[in-house]
Design a protein around this motif. Structure first.
Motif, PDB file in Angstrom:
ATOM      1  N   VAL A   1       0.783  -1.245   0.099  1.00 50.10           N
ATOM      2  CA  VAL A   1       0.010  -0.022  -0.069  1.00 50.10           C
ATOM      3  C   VAL A   1       0.935   1.403  -0.030  1.00 50.10           C
ATOM      4  CG1 VAL A   1      -1.756   1.227   1.171  1.00 50.10           C
ATOM      5  CG2 VAL A   1      -1.864  -1.197   1.168  1.00 50.10           C
ATOM      6  N   GLU A   2       2.020   1.411   0.907  1.00 43.85           N
ATOM      7  CA  GLU A   2       2.751   2.300   0.969  1.00 43.85           C
ATOM      8  C   GLU A   2       4.328   1.860   0.422  1.00 43.85           C
ATOM      9  OE1 GLU A   2       2.665   4.939   4.283  1.00 43.85           O
ATOM     10  OE2 GLU A   2       1.136   3.757   5.215  1.00 43.85           O
ATOM     11  N   THR A   3       5.134   1.440   1.015  1.00 41.35           N
ATOM     12  CA  THR A   3       6.272   0.476   0.757  1.00 41.35           C
ATOM     13  C   THR A   3       6.268  -0.773   1.641  1.00 41.35           C
ATOM     14  OG1 THR A   3       7.715   1.450   2.802  1.00 41.35           O
ATOM     15  CG2 THR A   3       7.592   2.721   0.624  1.00 41.35           C
ATOM     16  N   LEU A   4       7.095  -1.663   1.191  1.00 40.90           N
ATOM     17  CA  LEU A   4       7.294  -3.201   1.689  1.00 40.90           C
ATOM     18  C   LEU A   4       7.658  -2.825   3.219  1.00 40.90           C
ATOM     19  CD1 LEU A   4       9.008  -5.184  -0.713  1.00 40.90           C
ATOM     20  CD2 LEU A   4       6.626  -5.489   0.182  1.00 40.90           C
ATOM     21  N   GLU A   5       8.485  -1.601   3.632  1.00 38.00           N
ATOM     22  CA  GLU A   5       8.915  -1.581   4.854  1.00 38.00           C
ATOM     23  C   GLU A   5       7.791  -1.056   5.909  1.00 38.00           C
ATOM     24  OE1 GLU A   5      12.633  -0.409   2.573  1.00 38.00           O
ATOM     25  OE2 GLU A   5      10.418  -0.942   2.097  1.00 38.00           O
ATOM     26  N   ARG A   6       7.087  -0.080   5.223  1.00 37.56           N
ATOM     27  CA  ARG A   6       6.036   0.531   6.037  1.00 37.56           C
ATOM     28  C   ARG A   6       4.860  -0.179   6.344  1.00 37.56           C
ATOM     29  NH1 ARG A   6       6.879   4.651   9.145  1.00 37.56           N
ATOM     30  NH2 ARG A   6       7.782   5.602   7.395  1.00 37.56           N
ATOM     31  N   ASP A   7       4.462  -1.209   5.236  1.00 36.88           N
ATOM     32  CA  ASP A   7       3.595  -2.085   5.394  1.00 36.88           C
ATOM     33  C   ASP A   7       3.874  -3.163   6.534  1.00 36.88           C
ATOM     34  OD1 ASP A   7       2.480  -0.524   3.192  1.00 36.88           O
ATOM     35  OD2 ASP A   7       1.714  -2.589   2.178  1.00 36.88           O
ATOM     36  N   ILE A   8       5.115  -3.649   6.342  1.00 38.91           N
ATOM     37  CA  ILE A   8       5.436  -4.976   7.234  1.00 38.91           C
ATOM     38  C   ILE A   8       5.454  -4.252   8.582  1.00 38.91           C
ATOM     39  CG2 ILE A   8       7.218  -6.198   8.212  1.00 38.91           C
ATOM     40  CD1 ILE A   8       8.251  -6.407   5.080  1.00 38.91           C
ATOM     41  N   GLU A   9       5.992  -2.694   8.944  1.00 37.27           N
ATOM     42  CA  GLU A   9       5.977  -2.039  10.063  1.00 37.27           C
ATOM     43  C   GLU A   9       4.519  -2.171  10.755  1.00 37.27           C
ATOM     44  OE1 GLU A   9       6.826   2.118  12.150  1.00 37.27           O
ATOM     45  OE2 GLU A   9       5.973   2.195  10.189  1.00 37.27           O
ATOM     46  N   LYS A  10       3.369  -1.772   9.861  1.00 37.65           N
ATOM     47  CA  LYS A  10       2.062  -1.879  10.520  1.00 37.65           C
ATOM     48  C   LYS A  10       1.527  -2.983  10.724  1.00 37.65           C
ATOM     49  CE  LYS A  10       0.846   2.603   8.046  1.00 37.65           C
ATOM     50  NZ  LYS A  10       0.055   3.414   7.213  1.00 37.65           N
ATOM     51  N   ILE A  11       1.893  -4.073   9.902  1.00 37.41           N
ATOM     52  CA  ILE A  11       1.519  -5.495  10.292  1.00 37.41           C
ATOM     53  C   ILE A  11       1.722  -6.013  11.807  1.00 37.41           C
ATOM     54  CG2 ILE A  11       1.384  -7.989   9.484  1.00 37.41           C
ATOM     55  CD1 ILE A  11       1.264  -6.288   6.579  1.00 37.41           C
ATOM     56  N   VAL A  12       3.132  -5.883  11.809  1.00 40.71           N
ATOM     57  CA  VAL A  12       3.719  -6.678  13.145  1.00 40.71           C
ATOM     58  C   VAL A  12       3.743  -5.899  14.051  1.00 40.71           C
ATOM     59  CG1 VAL A  12       5.035  -7.891  11.302  1.00 40.71           C
ATOM     60  CG2 VAL A  12       6.131  -5.947  12.283  1.00 40.71           C
ATOM     61  N   THR A  13       3.462  -4.508  14.099  1.00 35.39           N
ATOM     62  CA  THR A  13       3.213  -3.551  15.499  1.00 35.39           C
ATOM     63  C   THR A  13       2.024  -3.069  15.578  1.00 35.39           C
ATOM     64  OG1 THR A  13       4.048  -1.591  14.054  1.00 35.39           O
ATOM     65  CG2 THR A  13       5.786  -2.784  14.799  1.00 35.39           C
ATOM     66  N   ASN A  14       1.178  -3.948  15.214  1.00 35.79           N
ATOM     67  CA  ASN A  14      -0.394  -3.792  15.448  1.00 35.79           C
ATOM     68  C   ASN A  14      -0.851  -2.340  15.056  1.00 35.79           C
ATOM     69  OD1 ASN A  14      -0.281  -6.482  16.407  1.00 35.79           O
ATOM     70  ND2 ASN A  14       0.480  -5.617  18.186  1.00 35.79           N
ATOM     71  N   GLN A  15      -0.424  -2.053  13.848  1.00 34.95           N
ATOM     72  CA  GLN A  15      -1.014  -0.606  13.665  1.00 34.95           C
ATOM     73  C   GLN A  15      -2.217  -0.905  12.725  1.00 34.95           C
ATOM     74  OE1 GLN A  15       1.611   2.482  12.188  1.00 34.95           O
ATOM     75  NE2 GLN A  15       3.413   1.481  13.088  1.00 34.95           N
ATOM     76  N   ARG A  16      -3.187  -0.129  12.444  1.00 35.35           N
ATOM     77  CA  ARG A  16      -4.189  -0.020  11.420  1.00 35.35           C
ATOM     78  C   ARG A  16      -3.666  -0.190  10.009  1.00 35.35           C
ATOM     79  NH1 ARG A  16      -9.919   3.268  11.217  1.00 35.35           N
ATOM     80  NH2 ARG A  16     -10.846   2.022   9.332  1.00 35.35           N
ATOM     81  N   TYR A  17      -4.060  -1.419   9.416  1.00 41.55           N
ATOM     82  CA  TYR A  17      -3.600  -1.597   7.986  1.00 41.55           C
ATOM     83  C   TYR A  17      -4.815  -2.162   7.242  1.00 41.55           C
ATOM     84  CZ  TYR A  17      -0.792  -3.748   4.203  1.00 41.55           C
ATOM     85  OH  TYR A  17      -0.370  -3.857   3.112  1.00 41.55           O
ATOM     86  N   THR A  18      -4.805  -1.566   5.838  1.00 42.71           N
ATOM     87  CA  THR A  18      -5.856  -2.195   5.033  1.00 42.71           C
ATOM     88  C   THR A  18      -5.179  -2.545   3.713  1.00 42.71           C
ATOM     89  OG1 THR A  18      -7.557  -0.782   6.038  1.00 42.71           O
ATOM     90  CG2 THR A  18      -8.141  -1.828   3.929  1.00 42.71           C
TER      91      THR A  18
END
Length: 299
Positions: free
Chosen positions: A160-177
């Motif tokens: 959605v943004e970058t691989l790093e930013r998407d992974i960060e949101k997923i594994v740190t429990n941030q809202r991610y669609t």
């Protein structure tokens, strides 16, 4: 439209199991093109057939190391399952980059499972041993993240943004669609409810999906996954739903017509190809298919 947001937090409960099957199986299709099928690893992607695009996209990608530092410890608690196609442009771009990010994070690649899917019409986005079944794959690549043996989220086709930013949101429990949430939601509904039940909720569903769907191709692609698997009922339902969301697009009626044709419902196929011609009078495929239907029904 809270229903689809609720789906994001409740849908995935598939457990992960790392399979112990033959690795890096290569096949040659009728056109002489090589592709990997089934379980693969980085070594398979670096053999002579695939190394040019893999190494280039791996080496050209500049990883945001500072961002990786913020989630590398959290990432260790996850297992990841990747579905790709060595014939797919998005897979060729994103999978090498993904490996680069994981290795920058010192992720244990023993916790990574990679499955290569086919692109043949009769095995569209399928593994040689049905490895894709139960994982709701309609786009490749798809990166699925598991924690405690339960799916947490996924990156679908591209970040959605970058691989790093998407992974960060997923594994740190941030809202991610993730991308293509509408198609994933339809897969979920078709697994949980009968088509008759869904038809009773059609107006509400169309209103919900209209806010999230990324153009007519999103459900069209899902419909073809069902169609190539000869799951005609689900294919027809998905294509028909697409016509309700995009009634002004001729291509959605073309796909629905194809599904009816393959299911030998020539009356409905004819109706939909005629609808294509209403919207696009010079559509050659619709004209050809109507001729084919006349020949088939005369036999």
């Amino acid at each position: 439209m809270k229903t689809i947001f609720l789906f994001l937090t409740t849908f995935f409960s598939v457990t992960i199991a790392i399979s112990q099957t033959e690795m890096n199986t290569e096949v040659i299709d009728d056109k002489g093109n090589a592709k990997l099928l089934g379980p693969i690893n980085k070594e398979g992607l670096q053999n002579n057939t695939y190394k040019d695009w893999f190494n280039k996209n791996y080496n050209d990608y500049i990883v945001n190391e500072k961002l990786v530092e913020t989630f590398k410890d959290s990432l260790k608690d996850y297992k990841i399952k990747v579905f790709l196609g060595t014939w797919c442009g998005d897979s060729k771009q994103e999978v090498p980059r993904f490996y680069n990010v994981l290795e920058t994070a010192n992720f244990n690649l023993d916790n990574l499972e990679v499955i290569a899917l086919d692109n043949e019409k009769t095995h569209y986005k399928q593994g040689p041993n049905g490895e894709e079944k139960g994982y709701n794959i309609h786009r490749v690549p798809t990166f699925i993240f598991y924690k405690d043996n339960k799916e947490v989220s996924r990156i679908v086709e591209h970040p959605v943004e970058t691989l790093e930013r998407d992974i960060e949101k997923i594994v740190t429990n941030q809202r991610y669609t993730f991308n293509y949430i509408a198609a994933n939601y339809i897969q979920y509904l078709l697994a949980e409810k009968t088509i008759e039940e869904l038809q009773n909720e059609e107006k509400i569903l169309v209103a919900q999906l209209s806010e999230f769907v990324k153009g007519s191709r999103e459900l069209n692609t899902l419909g073809y996954v069902y169609l190539r698997a000869k799951n005609y009922e689900k294919a027809i339902y998905t294509f028909k739903l697409n016509t309700l969301i995009f009634p002004y697009k001729h291509n959605v009626y073309d796909s629905l017509g194809e599904a009816y044709f393959e299911n030998k419902n020539y009356l409905e196929a004819t109706k939909n190809y005629n609808k294509v011609l209403e919207l696009n009078p010079e559509d050659e495929n619709a004209l050809d298919m109507l001729k084919k239907i006349k020949l088939v029904t005369k036999e």
